[in-house]
Design a protein around this motif. Structure first.
Motif, PDB file in Angstrom:
ATOM      1  N   LEU A   1      -1.853  -9.311  -0.888  1.00 28.42           N
ATOM      2  CA  LEU A   1      -2.035  -7.897  -0.577  1.00 28.42           C
ATOM      3  C   LEU A   1      -0.708  -7.175  -0.366  1.00 28.42           C
ATOM      4  CD1 LEU A   1      -4.987  -8.223   1.975  1.00 28.42           C
ATOM      5  CD2 LEU A   1      -5.142  -7.363  -0.367  1.00 28.42           C
ATOM      6  N   TYR A   2       0.364  -7.937  -0.126  1.00 26.54           N
ATOM      7  CA  TYR A   2       1.667  -7.333   0.178  1.00 26.54           C
ATOM      8  C   TYR A   2       2.636  -7.421  -1.000  1.00 26.54           C
ATOM      9  CZ  TYR A   2      -0.319  -7.516   4.791  1.00 26.54           C
ATOM     10  OH  TYR A   2      -1.166  -7.351   5.876  1.00 26.54           O
ATOM     11  N   GLU A   3       2.159  -7.867  -2.148  1.00 26.50           N
ATOM     12  CA  GLU A   3       3.002  -7.868  -3.336  1.00 26.50           C
ATOM     13  C   GLU A   3       3.272  -6.423  -3.767  1.00 26.50           C
ATOM     14  OE1 GLU A   3       4.439 -10.222  -5.081  1.00 26.50           O
ATOM     15  OE2 GLU A   3       3.623 -12.000  -4.060  1.00 26.50           O
ATOM     16  N   GLN A   4       4.444  -6.206  -4.367  1.00 25.45           N
ATOM     17  CA  GLN A   4       4.806  -4.885  -4.859  1.00 25.45           C
ATOM     18  C   GLN A   4       4.086  -4.594  -6.175  1.00 25.45           C
ATOM     19  OE1 GLN A   4       6.829  -2.639  -3.246  1.00 25.45           O
ATOM     20  NE2 GLN A   4       6.747  -4.138  -1.561  1.00 25.45           N
TER      21      GLN A   4
ATOM     22  N   ASP B   1      -3.211  -1.380  -6.568  1.00 27.19           N
ATOM     23  CA  ASP B   1      -2.914  -0.219  -5.725  1.00 27.19           C
ATOM     24  C   ASP B   1      -3.806   0.939  -6.135  1.00 27.19           C
ATOM     25  OD1 ASP B   1      -0.918  -1.435  -4.210  1.00 27.19           O
ATOM     26  OD2 ASP B   1       0.628  -0.970  -5.695  1.00 27.19           O
ATOM     27  N   LEU B   2      -4.695   1.332  -5.229  1.00 27.59           N
ATOM     28  CA  LEU B   2      -5.578   2.465  -5.488  1.00 27.59           C
ATOM     29  C   LEU B   2      -4.894   3.788  -5.193  1.00 27.59           C
ATOM     30  CD1 LEU B   2      -8.837   0.985  -3.929  1.00 27.59           C
ATOM     31  CD2 LEU B   2      -8.051   0.865  -6.305  1.00 27.59           C
ATOM     32  N   SER B   3      -3.946   3.754  -4.265  1.00 28.28           N
ATOM     33  CA  SER B   3      -3.137   4.929  -3.915  1.00 28.28           C
ATOM     34  C   SER B   3      -1.886   4.411  -3.217  1.00 28.28           C
ATOM     35  CB  SER B   3      -3.920   5.885  -2.998  1.00 28.28           C
ATOM     36  OG  SER B   3      -4.125   5.287  -1.728  1.00 28.28           O
ATOM     37  N   GLU B   4      -1.051   5.301  -2.729  1.00 32.40           N
ATOM     38  CA  GLU B   4       0.159   4.861  -2.028  1.00 32.40           C
ATOM     39  C   GLU B   4      -0.168   4.117  -0.750  1.00 32.40           C
ATOM     40  OE1 GLU B   4       2.882   7.981  -1.315  1.00 32.40           O
ATOM     41  OE2 GLU B   4       3.256   8.431  -3.438  1.00 32.40           O
ATOM     42  N   ALA B   5      -1.310   4.451  -0.138  1.00 31.60           N
ATOM     43  CA  ALA B   5      -1.661   3.832   1.138  1.00 31.60           C
ATOM     44  C   ALA B   5      -2.755   2.775   1.033  1.00 31.60           C
ATOM     45  CB  ALA B   5      -2.095   4.907   2.143  1.00 31.60           C
ATOM     46  N   LEU B   6      -3.534   2.805  -0.047  1.00 31.13           N
ATOM     47  CA  LEU B   6      -4.715   1.951  -0.123  1.00 31.13           C
ATOM     48  C   LEU B   6      -4.618   0.998  -1.313  1.00 31.13           C
ATOM     49  CD1 LEU B   6      -7.515   1.500   1.223  1.00 31.13           C
ATOM     50  CD2 LEU B   6      -8.461   3.069  -0.493  1.00 31.13           C
ATOM     51  N   SER B   7      -4.907  -0.271  -1.075  1.00 28.40           N
ATOM     52  CA  SER B   7      -4.915  -1.266  -2.148  1.00 28.40           C
ATOM     53  C   SER B   7      -6.123  -2.173  -1.991  1.00 28.40           C
ATOM     54  CB  SER B   7      -3.621  -2.091  -2.145  1.00 28.40           C
ATOM     55  OG  SER B   7      -3.426  -2.713  -0.891  1.00 28.40           O
ATOM     56  N   LEU B   8      -6.526  -2.788  -3.109  1.00 24.22           N
ATOM     57  CA  LEU B   8      -7.697  -3.652  -3.145  1.00 24.22           C
ATOM     58  C   LEU B   8      -7.287  -5.047  -3.575  1.00 24.22           C
ATOM     59  CD1 LEU B   8     -10.808  -4.199  -3.251  1.00 24.22           C
ATOM     60  CD2 LEU B   8     -10.718  -3.439  -5.647  1.00 24.22           C
ATOM     61  N   GLY B   9      -7.770  -6.045  -2.835  1.00 24.63           N
ATOM     62  CA  GLY B   9      -7.524  -7.433  -3.190  1.00 24.63           C
ATOM     63  C   GLY B   9      -8.826  -8.125  -3.553  1.00 24.63           C
TER      64      GLY B   9
ATOM     65  N   LYS C   1     -19.855 -29.037  -2.340  1.00 23.52           N
ATOM     66  CA  LYS C   1     -19.167 -28.138  -3.258  1.00 23.52           C
ATOM     67  C   LYS C   1     -19.327 -26.700  -2.781  1.00 23.52           C
ATOM     68  CE  LYS C   1     -20.034 -31.093  -7.285  1.00 23.52           C
ATOM     69  NZ  LYS C   1     -20.681 -31.205  -8.606  1.00 23.52           N
ATOM     70  N   SER C   2     -18.319 -25.879  -3.029  1.00 25.13           N
ATOM     71  CA  SER C   2     -18.406 -24.474  -2.629  1.00 25.13           C
ATOM     72  C   SER C   2     -17.588 -23.602  -3.566  1.00 25.13           C
ATOM     73  CB  SER C   2     -17.912 -24.283  -1.189  1.00 25.13           C
ATOM     74  OG  SER C   2     -16.510 -24.474  -1.111  1.00 25.13           O
ATOM     75  N   ASP C   3     -17.993 -22.353  -3.681  1.00 29.42           N
ATOM     76  CA  ASP C   3     -17.253 -21.329  -4.415  1.00 29.42           C
ATOM     77  C   ASP C   3     -17.237 -20.061  -3.572  1.00 29.42           C
ATOM     78  OD1 ASP C   3     -16.745 -22.522  -7.183  1.00 29.42           O
ATOM     79  OD2 ASP C   3     -18.904 -22.849  -6.950  1.00 29.42           O
ATOM     80  N   GLN C   4     -16.110 -19.377  -3.594  1.00 30.76           N
ATOM     81  CA  GLN C   4     -15.949 -18.179  -2.774  1.00 30.76           C
ATOM     82  C   GLN C   4     -15.452 -17.008  -3.606  1.00 30.76           C
ATOM     83  OE1 GLN C   4     -14.057 -17.286   1.525  1.00 30.76           O
ATOM     84  NE2 GLN C   4     -12.571 -18.146   0.106  1.00 30.76           N
ATOM     85  N   VAL C   5     -16.021 -15.852  -3.342  1.00 34.04           N
ATOM     86  CA  VAL C   5     -15.545 -14.591  -3.905  1.00 34.04           C
ATOM     87  C   VAL C   5     -15.339 -13.635  -2.739  1.00 34.04           C
ATOM     88  CG1 VAL C   5     -16.059 -12.643  -5.409  1.00 34.04           C
ATOM     89  CG2 VAL C   5     -16.761 -14.944  -6.080  1.00 34.04           C
ATOM     90  N   ALA C   6     -14.197 -12.984  -2.675  1.00 36.78           N
ATOM     91  CA  ALA C   6     -13.901 -12.074  -1.568  1.00 36.78           C
ATOM     92  C   ALA C   6     -13.259 -10.800  -2.090  1.00 36.78           C
ATOM     93  CB  ALA C   6     -12.980 -12.735  -0.542  1.00 36.78           C
ATOM     94  N   ALA C   7     -13.597  -9.688  -1.461  1.00 33.42           N
ATOM     95  CA  ALA C   7     -12.986  -8.395  -1.770  1.00 33.42           C
ATOM     96  C   ALA C   7     -12.460  -7.798  -0.477  1.00 33.42           C
ATOM     97  CB  ALA C   7     -13.998  -7.453  -2.416  1.00 33.42           C
ATOM     98  N   VAL C   8     -11.183  -7.398  -0.473  1.00 33.32           N
ATOM     99  CA  VAL C   8     -10.523  -6.935   0.747  1.00 33.32           C
ATOM    100  C   VAL C   8      -9.747  -5.649   0.453  1.00 33.32           C
ATOM    101  CG1 VAL C   8      -8.877  -7.518   2.564  1.00 33.32           C
ATOM    102  CG2 VAL C   8     -10.279  -9.323   1.542  1.00 33.32           C
TER     103      VAL C   8
END
Length: 457
Positions: free
Chosen positions: A33-36, A81-89, A115-122
């Motif tokens: 989330l902190y990548e440029q 990056d959705l905007s200068e302040a908001l980003s989606l991971g 077994k497990s699988d994970q999907v996440a949106a942040v």
């Protein structure tokens, strides 16, 4: 500080999860989330554990051979990056897993597969240059299978009989049943003297109608001889252990896929000029409800017996940190708590037959990690890290016979234009443990290799 160096702290090698506390194998790399700019990362790791134990002479001696299978882990992370302040991971990975398989000695045939699988949106919101918050949802789908051999269940049932004094209770119940049957015969004798004496022996008032006394006695006999009653179950358990069951005690259970949603909350403080970032992340727990099919002839569990198995997965809190400490040098690390003490697999038919869970964990897990990254050129940087999980002692699970660990990892990152390739190797020294049957697991270890490719666009 050069982002090539800060990438060392973000490397998402899951190699140390080969023997991590509980059944954890990997998670979401929130540092993405902190990548440029916009960023995508694909990761792969493979782990070769070697976990062995020695049977005591009471179990025939010898060793267990390696009871842990090798496995691989894939992960994908994307940040936009959705905007200068908001980003989606967006994250995809396999957070939990287990591959136990005993091939030697009395435990031969004991196996488990999770077994497990994970999907996440942040979403991450940048409040100002120094402070940001993030939160989202994750969906985890899991399935589980287990097989327990005859010898282990037979031994466990026998231990339970002795520990719970089932034999004494059954003997007392049989004596009471015999007395009730004798009273029934007396009340049905047709001899007024014998009937009156039987009523007195039952402690009933003189003059109690024979029919009433007989009805009470017969109700007691019916309860005592109920096939589902305590006496019948105790007799069956003792007979099975003493004389051997019809068939076998071998037990199998298969839990169908079950998916659950939980939430993620976090916050971070940064000072970009010195590559300082401290973040705190909370992942809520959730409860799987597996549709489970069980089978064991010896335990009286018919093939295809269905029920619901609830397994509580842990909540966790993670503190991550990194900071530049000198020119081209970065220190990074984390402290994580996961509530594994609530994790237990208690399948309904097995629990009803034996009074116990299939497996479980007694303690929460604390994981500590510390590393250092160093920039060697404009294209290459390296890192080294140490990961520690404290030992708790006590009785280890046969399906996870470890107690703490100490891991050493090294790796490097090569950057070419907007592509970043990171690889590493990690060696894990597994803590010694002893299970409930006195099997001692020592000298265990694991070796993991990891590779990730990141692309900035």
């Amino acid at each position: 500080m050069n982002k090539l160096l800060t990438g060392a702290a973000a490397i998402a090698l899951s190699t140390s999860a080969a023997v991590a506390g509980g059944i954890e194998r990997g998670g979401n790399a929130y540092s993405v989330l902190y990548e440029q700019g916009n960023y995508a990362q694909l990761g792969f790791s493979t782990v070769n554990p070697n976990i062995t134990g020695d049977y005591p002479t009471s179990l025939g001696g010898g060793d267990t051979d390696n009871m842990a299978k090798s496995y691989s882990h894939l992960s994908f992370a994307y940040k936009n990056d959705l905007s200068e302040a908001l980003s989606l991971g967006f994250f995809i990975n396999q957070p939990y897993g287990a591959n136990a398989d005993y091939t030697q000695g009395v435990y031969q045939g004991l196996a488990a597969d999770w077994k497990s699988d994970q999907v996440a949106a942040v979403l991450r919101y940048k409040v100002n240059q120094n402070f940001s918050v993030f939160g989202g949802l994750r969906y985890v789908r899991s399935s589980a299978d287990i097989a327990i051999p005859d010898a282990l269940i037979r031994s466990g049932v026998n231990d339970a009989l002795e520990a719970d004094n089932v034999r004494a209770a059954v003997a007392a119940g049989e004596a009471q049943l015999a007395q009730a049957q004798a009273a029934e015969a007396g009340l049905q004798s047709g001899n007024p003297v014998i009937e009156a004496a039987t009523i007195a022996a039952l402690g009933l008032p003189a003059g109690t109608p024979v029919a009433a006394a007989l009805a009470g006695v017969q109700a007691g006999i019916a309860a005592a001889t109920d096939p589902a009653g305590d006496l019948a179950r105790g007799q069956a358990a003792i007979a099975a252990v003493d004389t051997g069951p019809v068939g076998t005690f071998d037990y199998t259970a298969a839990g169908d896929n079950d998916g659950r949603v939980s939430y993620i909350l976090g916050a971070a403080y940064e000072i970009p000029d010195i590559a300082l970032r401290v973040s705190l992340t909370y992942e809520s727990g959730y409860t799987h409800e597996f549709d489970t099919k069980e089978f064991s002839t010896g335990l009286g569990i018919a093939e295809g017996t269905s029920g619901t198995t609830e397994v509580e997965m842990p909540q966790s809190i993670t503190l991550d940190f990194q900071s530049g400490v000198a020119k081209d040098t970065l220190v990074f690390g984390s402290i994580k708590w996961a509530e594994w003490s609530k994790w237990e697999v208690r399948t309904p038919a097995y629990a009803a037959a034996t009074g116990s869970a299939v497996t479980g964990l007694d303690n929460d897990v604390y994981t500590y990690r510390l590393g250092v990254g160093r920039k060697f050129s404009d294209e290459f940087s390296g890192f080294a890290r140490v990961t520690y999980e404290d030992a708790k002692g006590g009785v280890a699970s046969r399906l996870a016979p470890t107690d703490g660990s100490l891991a050493f990892g090294i790796g490097g990152t090569y950057t070419m234009d907007n592509i970043k390739i990171t690889g590493g190797i990690e060696y894990v020294k597994v803590g010694d443990a002893e299970d409930g049957s006195g099997v001692e697991f020592s000298g265990s270890s694991a070796l993991g290799l990891g590779l990730s490719v990141g692309y900035t666009f």
